[in-house]
Design a protein around this motif. Structure first.
Motif, mmCIF file in Angstrom:
data_model
loop_
_atom_site.group_PDB
_atom_site.id
_atom_site.type_symbol
_atom_site.label_atom_id
_atom_site.label_comp_id
_atom_site.label_asym_id
_atom_site.label_seq_id
_atom_site.Cartn_x
_atom_site.Cartn_y
_atom_site.Cartn_z
ATOM 1 N N LEU A 18 23.711 36.389 43.464
ATOM 2 C CA LEU A 18 24.424 35.514 42.409
ATOM 3 C C LEU A 18 24.315 33.703 43.029
ATOM 4 N N LEU A 19 24.517 33.320 44.165
ATOM 5 C CA LEU A 19 24.190 32.291 44.047
ATOM 6 C C LEU A 19 23.712 31.655 43.198
ATOM 7 N N LEU A 20 22.866 32.018 43.807
ATOM 8 C CA LEU A 20 21.498 31.674 42.961
ATOM 9 C C LEU A 20 21.473 31.920 41.440
ATOM 10 N N LEU A 21 21.690 32.569 41.082
ATOM 11 C CA LEU A 21 22.267 33.024 39.361
ATOM 12 C C LEU A 21 23.074 31.721 39.055
ATOM 13 N N LEU A 22 24.353 31.975 39.750
ATOM 14 C CA LEU A 22 24.826 29.995 38.957
ATOM 15 C C LEU A 22 24.613 28.918 39.420
ATOM 16 N N GLY A 23 23.862 29.035 40.420
ATOM 17 C CA GLY A 23 22.834 27.812 40.523
ATOM 18 C C GLY A 23 21.599 27.486 39.723
ATOM 19 N N ALA A 24 21.380 28.805 38.676
ATOM 20 C CA ALA A 24 19.557 28.420 37.947
ATOM 21 C C ALA A 24 21.316 28.119 36.845
ATOM 22 N N LEU A 25 22.331 29.041 36.196
ATOM 23 C CA LEU A 25 22.793 28.289 34.961
ATOM 24 C C LEU A 25 23.621 26.749 35.389
ATOM 25 N N TRP A 26 23.409 26.356 35.863
ATOM 26 C CA TRP A 26 23.910 24.975 36.604
ATOM 27 C C TRP A 26 23.522 24.132 36.163
ATOM 28 N N VAL A 27 21.535 24.481 36.626
ATOM 29 C CA VAL A 27 20.765 23.311 35.924
ATOM 30 C C VAL A 27 20.983 23.623 34.756
ATOM 31 N N LEU A 28 20.729 24.309 34.275
ATOM 32 C CA LEU A 28 20.400 25.055 32.470
ATOM 33 C C LEU A 28 21.556 24.294 31.687
#
Length: 457
Positions: free
Chosen positions: A66-76
């Motif tokens: 979940l941490l990595l997913l939120l990080g990826a959405l932040w980059v998006l």
């Protein structure tokens, strides 16, 4: 897997732009000895980093995902490939990256040296020169920075606290921005005195990444290492030296944190080698016209008489009330920590520099460090609080999150996978060219490095 793997990856992430800057911009007779010394210093520091075993399984593994997913959405939210609308700053940043990919290093514009804090773009630009898709290389490099910072926090503090920290970091912001949004909605650019009042605004983390990822990610990785206790305190100053070519003013803002944590122990051989290297980006940037190191009063700055007016001090008082006030009330338990002292020191000094210098660079770049420190402290407060205290913290954080709401709504409205919409989302007004004599923004790239014989121009 042990924590030293993550800390080594973080150090390499910070080291690579430094080595590419030395190779592309600095004369070989200087670059080789300085670069070898820097590599030796970083390898020494990596060996001193703790090697704690990481047991991420079950619920912990889900939290990491979940941490990595939120990080990826932040980059998006930065708008890679035009999936969402890019910020206005992307006009300049897209052109810089395109020029670094297409042109020879060291980069020049109309035959003159290009002077800017360009370190972040160098690794993906090199990958693109070697044949990788340019947009993909940039997105992967951004994603790597965010993920390394988050994994560093999780290594030292656990996955649960890392997740809480990330949510707070994404939400926490300046409550003065609510008034800012109302003003621009109702007044449509009128009442300039009120606009100047609202301009005293600490840009939160969710906006930092979207608008200026090139400055934000290197400090973010270093702060993640410090928060996760992956980097021994005595090497904090060496870490700051690695950040300078990516964000010199964020490096300045990091100094109180690393000096308070490290004390006299920051004096050591790896730090000395890193500081010798750091002198080169300093000389390169100090000769530029972009004001990245301009702590002098430029034309148009407020006079000392104007600094004594009630309006400026009212703005200062309101900002301290809305940022430092909640910190004093909710985070008093952590008042003796370097994180607390750094956050309040930056909150107190950045507006004075803004008013006295009329230079928004430090109040913008320094805010990146300040909000990380505050988010880290609020996450600690959350993890130690009981139910009523958590409710109060949650209410405050949600009320402060106007920028986060705006970023989310903007991304949702502009998101598209259709080619024509993606093209509209990309800010390409400069068409990949940095020679823009009619655009005032291009003036910030001029100048000549100090001690030019050290550089290849």
């Amino acid at each position: 897997m042990v924590s030293r793997t993550v800390s080594t990856a973080c150090l390499l992430y910070l080291l690579l732009p430094c080595l590419l800057f030395l190779a592309g911009w600095v004369q070989p007779w200087v670059a080789w000895p300085v670069g070898l010394g820097l590599v030796a210093a970083v390898l020494w520091v990596a060996r001193q980093c703790p090697a704690r075993p990481l047991r991420w399984s079950g619920a912990g593994a889900l939290r990491v995902a979940l941490l990595l997913l939120l990080g990826a959405l932040w980059v998006l939210t930065t708008g890679p490939w035009g999936l969402v609308a890019q910020s206005g700053d992307a006009t300049v940043r897209n052109a810089i990256y395109a020029a670094l990919v297409q042109d020879a290093w060291p980069l020049t514009v109309a035959g003159e040296p290009f002077v800017y804090y360009l370190g972040f773009w160098l690794p993906p630009a090199l990958a693109a020169k070697l044949g990788a898709p340019a947009e993909a290389a940039l997105a992967v490099w951004m994603l790597a920075g965010v993920w390394l910072a988050l994994l560093a926090v999780a290594c030292g503090q656990g996955t649960r606290r890392a997740l809480v920290f990330l949510l707070i970091l994404l939400l926490l912001g300046d409550m003065l921005n609510w008034a800012n949004r109302v003003y621009y909605k109702l007044c449509d650019g009128g009442l300039q005195e009120w606009a100047l009042f609202l301009d005293l605004h600490f840009t939160p983390s969710c906006v930092q990444l979207r608008n200026t990822f090139n400055h934000y990610l290197a400090p973010l990785v270093l702060l993640g290492m410090l928060a996760g206790r992956l980097l021994p305190a005595r090497f904090g100053l060496a870490g700051v030296a690695l950040v300078g070519i990516c964000s010199p003013l964020a490096a300045v803002a990091l100094l109180p944190l690393v000096l308070l944590r490290g004390g006299r122990q920051v004096v050591n051989l790896p730090t000395a080698a890193a500081l010798v290297y750091a002198a080169l980006p300093l000389l390169y940037l100090a000769g530029g016209t972009g004001g990245q190191l301009a702590f002098l009063r430029p034309a148009g700055a407020c006079s000392l008489a104007e600094l004594s007016t009630g309006q400026l001090w009212l703005r200062y008082g309101v900002q301290q009330l809305l940022v430092a006030g909640p910190a004093l009330l909710l985070l008093w338990r952590w008042r003796r920590t370097a994180w607390f002292a750094t956050a309040l020191l930056l909150a107190a000094t950045m507006p004075l520099l803004w008013a006295g210098l009329w230079n928004n660079e430090f109040i913008y770049k320094g805010a990146a460090v300040m909000w990380f420190c505050l988010a880290w402290l609020y996450a600690a407060a959350w993890c130690h609080a009981k139910a009523r205290r958590k409710a109060l913290l949650a209410l405050f954080i949600l009320l402060s999150a106007s920028d986060a709401y705006g970023q989310l709504m903007g991304a949702l409205k502009s998101f598209s996978a259709r080619p024509e919409s993606m093209q509209q989302n990309i800010r390409n007004e400069w068409q990949g060219s940095l020679h823009q004599p009619a655009d005032a923004r291009a003036a910030q790239f001029g100048g000549c490095p100090l001690l030019p014989k050290l550089f290849k121009f």
